[in-house]
Design an enzyme around this catalytic site. Sequence first.
Site, PDB file in Angstrom:
ATOM      1  N   GLU A 174       0.825  -1.212   0.000  1.00 28.04           N
ATOM      2  CA  GLU A 174       0.000   0.000   0.000  1.00 28.04           C
ATOM      3  C   GLU A 174       0.857   1.259   0.000  1.00 28.04           C
ATOM      4  O   GLU A 174       0.502   2.257  -0.639  1.00 28.04           O
ATOM      5  CB  GLU A 174      -0.948  -0.012   1.209  1.00 28.04           C
ATOM      6  CG  GLU A 174      -1.853  -1.227   1.310  1.00 28.04           C
ATOM      7  CD  GLU A 174      -2.646  -1.505   0.042  1.00 28.04           C
ATOM      8  OE1 GLU A 174      -2.967  -0.550  -0.692  1.00 28.04           O
ATOM      9  OE2 GLU A 174      -2.924  -2.683  -0.236  1.00 28.04           O
ATOM     10  N   ARG A 191     -16.032  -9.669  -6.347  1.00 28.64           N
ATOM     11  CA  ARG A 191     -15.122 -10.655  -6.957  1.00 28.64           C
ATOM     12  C   ARG A 191     -14.789 -11.760  -5.971  1.00 28.64           C
ATOM     13  O   ARG A 191     -14.387 -12.855  -6.359  1.00 28.64           O
ATOM     14  CB  ARG A 191     -13.845  -9.979  -7.443  1.00 28.64           C
ATOM     15  CG  ARG A 191     -12.982  -9.302  -6.385  1.00 28.64           C
ATOM     16  CD  ARG A 191     -11.755  -8.663  -7.052  1.00 28.64           C
ATOM     17  NE  ARG A 191     -10.888  -7.962  -6.116  1.00 28.64           N
ATOM     18  CZ  ARG A 191     -11.013  -6.697  -5.769  1.00 28.64           C
ATOM     19  NH1 ARG A 191     -12.016  -5.983  -6.284  1.00 28.64           N
ATOM     20  NH2 ARG A 191     -10.167  -6.119  -4.928  1.00 28.64           N
TER      21      ARG A 191
END
Length: 946
Positions: free
Chosen positions: A373, A878
Amino acid sequence: MMSNSVYQWTCNNKLLMLLGVICFCLLVSTLSVSAKLKNAEKQLQAFKITDKKPQSTPIERINDEKDPAFYRLPRHVVPNNYKLFLKPNMLTKTFNGTVEIIIRVLERTSSIALHAHKLNIKSVNLKTAFDKNLQIEAFNATNDKRELLNIHLKSPVHAGLYHLFIEFSGRLDKGIVGIYSSTLKNSEIMVASKFQPTYARQAFPCFDEPDFKALYDITLAKPESYVALSNMNEISKIQDKENKVELVTFATSVPMSTYLACFVVCDFDFKETEINSNGIGKNFKLRSFAQRGQIHEIEFAQDIGKRATEFYIKYYEVPFPLPKLDMIAIPDYVSGATEHWGLITYRETSFLVDESTASSNNKISVANTIAHELAHMWFGNLVTMKWWDEVWLNEGFASYMQVKALNAIEPSWTMLDQFLIKTLHSVLVTDAKLSSHPIVQTVNTPDQITAIFDTISYNKGSSILRMLEGFIGEENFRRGVSDYLKKYEFGNTVTQDLLSSLEPYFKKDNPNLNITHIMDTWTRQMGYPVLTVSNGDDHNTYIITQTRFLLDSEAVYKNDSVYGYRWFIPITYKTNKGPNQSIVWFGNTEDNVQLKLNADEDWLKINNNQVGYYRVNYTEAMWEKLANLLRNKSLQLTISDRAHLLNDVFALAEARLVTYGLALNLTTYLTVEEDYVPWETASHIFSSLRNKLLNTLAFDPLQKYIQHLVKPLYEKQTWERTQISVIERLLRTTILSIATSFQLPDAEEKVRDMFLKWLNNYGTPSVIEIEPDLRNIVYYHGMKSASQSEWDKLWEIYLKEEDVQEQAKLRNALSAPRDTSILRKYLILAWDEKNIRSQDYLNVLHHISANPSGVALVWDEVRTNWPRLVDRFTLNSRYLGGLVPSITSSFNTKLKLDEMEDWFAKYPEAGAGETARARALENVRNNIKWTSIHQPTVAAWILSRE
């Protein structure tokens, strides 16, 4: 003192003076607005303004869903600045908001289209830059996949700047994307947001596409005892005593895409440290937030975060562009983490580490997520892809940079070797099937966009970048990336922009090659090649050819690639004289390349450290030479080389390019292998074979053969706490796990004994805590033969456990019993969010379906209750889509294939799970073939070892 003539003129021209004062004030006001807008725009891309006839919106102009423009916003209106106010109500779990968007109209138009979804639009107003109201004929939200808010004007407006005001409201309890409520362990409520990729539109009306970058002025209303966080630093706080809230305003942001905006309102505590920028920009504060009872669990993340951030600043040579950086652990979070700029949000298991209970794998997993990140703060946030079909630029790059960062700050973890087992090997399986897709692939709908956040974008993307760095050189790669970030900062790019920045450095050593052409063969067609090495006409000459590698060698596919499924391949190799120092290029239009070795070079191993994204097959004699090197513990084959040979040979066997006998013969060397990465590679191979041979006569002999291989190293391990390095801990965990999984008697007895002593004495002074690295093994395998009362006891422990890493281990262990009645009870209890958070429910289904006794239960559960699963998670998830290939991964009969096809026909709408369904069907068809073609051969080899 004023002269008499001037005074007299003034008295005689009062009206003229009044008009002059008004004009002056208007001029000052205009200049002030203009200055603000110019300041707001100075970092934004300049747009060419034209004045043409009114343009129709896509809704009116395009009705064909197959047309990509059907889903895209028109480009004649763009946002410059959002002034956003949000007021969440934690009691009613609703929110109200207003947004003023300074828009730039580029063409004369009578309509404005932007995104809004699951919002109640209360009012819409449009004004000129001079505060003149413009009449709106109507506004309406589409109820289709486009998720648009259409605003129709009574009269066309000309090119220029306008202020769009929208008042809206919504709910905080409709899932865990957009802006939503999350429940803490003390039952209190917090508010968080998750916008990537297309969920900002569920929090406020916006131009929710990545290249509509704008500035943000955000104000959040919060309870007085809470803290409000956003991308930027807090600049003011105003008390609203009447409503018992505080209004917190944050500094104007840098230009950013909607998916990077973030809002959090919580009653959390934090720790902070200073980031040393080493002269590249200013120093700034890094803060880590968690629930008050978890504040001791953020020190590991804070340490990794500080060191990784400082590494990136030095590596990129680009300052961190914000005045602060926050990280926060959120109890309910749909993904592992999201790179919201200046406020990174994490699932608790991806952030919190209790040093007394976390395993080495837990720590490395958390470190990987944090480093990933933080890499995005530059690569993805500062420079962003133009559209989601280039998402690999964000995710592939961050996935590779996390490895480079951790390898630099924690070299003893050997992350470059671990790249093979954590990233490369799994995607080589996915990408060797017809259900794969190119790295750069057209996506239009929100379902398609979220689905492309997959192993191809992440794992293949990072693997291709690793290969690129391998042939361009580490420093050249770094300098090209730095140039790219500096050139395109605050902008949007496509793959070609990155390659153009790298090309000057590539050309220094390769003046006749084109980096764009090379990389296009890897990014714009799916799959990868296998290199076949054969003997040339004379001694030590080898001829290398390439073909597309598919696990099903009989698979028929259309030649729909402009490159004809051929690749421009950088070949590296080593011999007994060491690694060759230069790249051998195999062009995609060449039939073959030749290698000529020296007379004293008596063996050849291609693809050093498996940096190249391809497989290699040799003659049988060459394979035997490599096998002998492995058995003799040759130091010339690195850890990665050894893992590579194991990984390649079993893939080649499945594709019928070598015999399974050759592949299995190679594993005999493992009795002398003592390193983690090769053993972890072998562990995946053995687990796959075990699943394929389950319920066959070869199953028990396979168990005994694996026991034989692992026993020498097993006997060197300890089950007790010990002072060893992280990499030695990982090796120990893998070895003990293999020994227990394959029922080595000593390991089975040890695990069950340790588990029962822990379970029966839990909560008493006499309990002996299990080594954190071994808890997953002991909990899971200790529970395999558990009774209902033992399961109930562990369930109660789970319900009271507060450490999130420990909770994850216990959830997995609860799925281990072979008793189907116990597993059925677990399925029922898990649906209740009081027991299992929604974010963890699908993981529970994965765990139970991995148990041979549980797969049928979960398959029936999912088929029977699909509508309620869709209602809870939506077809846009998903993660829900990925459930199907996971559950069906072991299916190997025509009956099961028919069940799948019948069920898909019953529920044809797959949403983000469409490609997952195709992958699941292909996998089962491959399993059926494996059973008929390979199972007898493998069984015969295994039985011959008895």
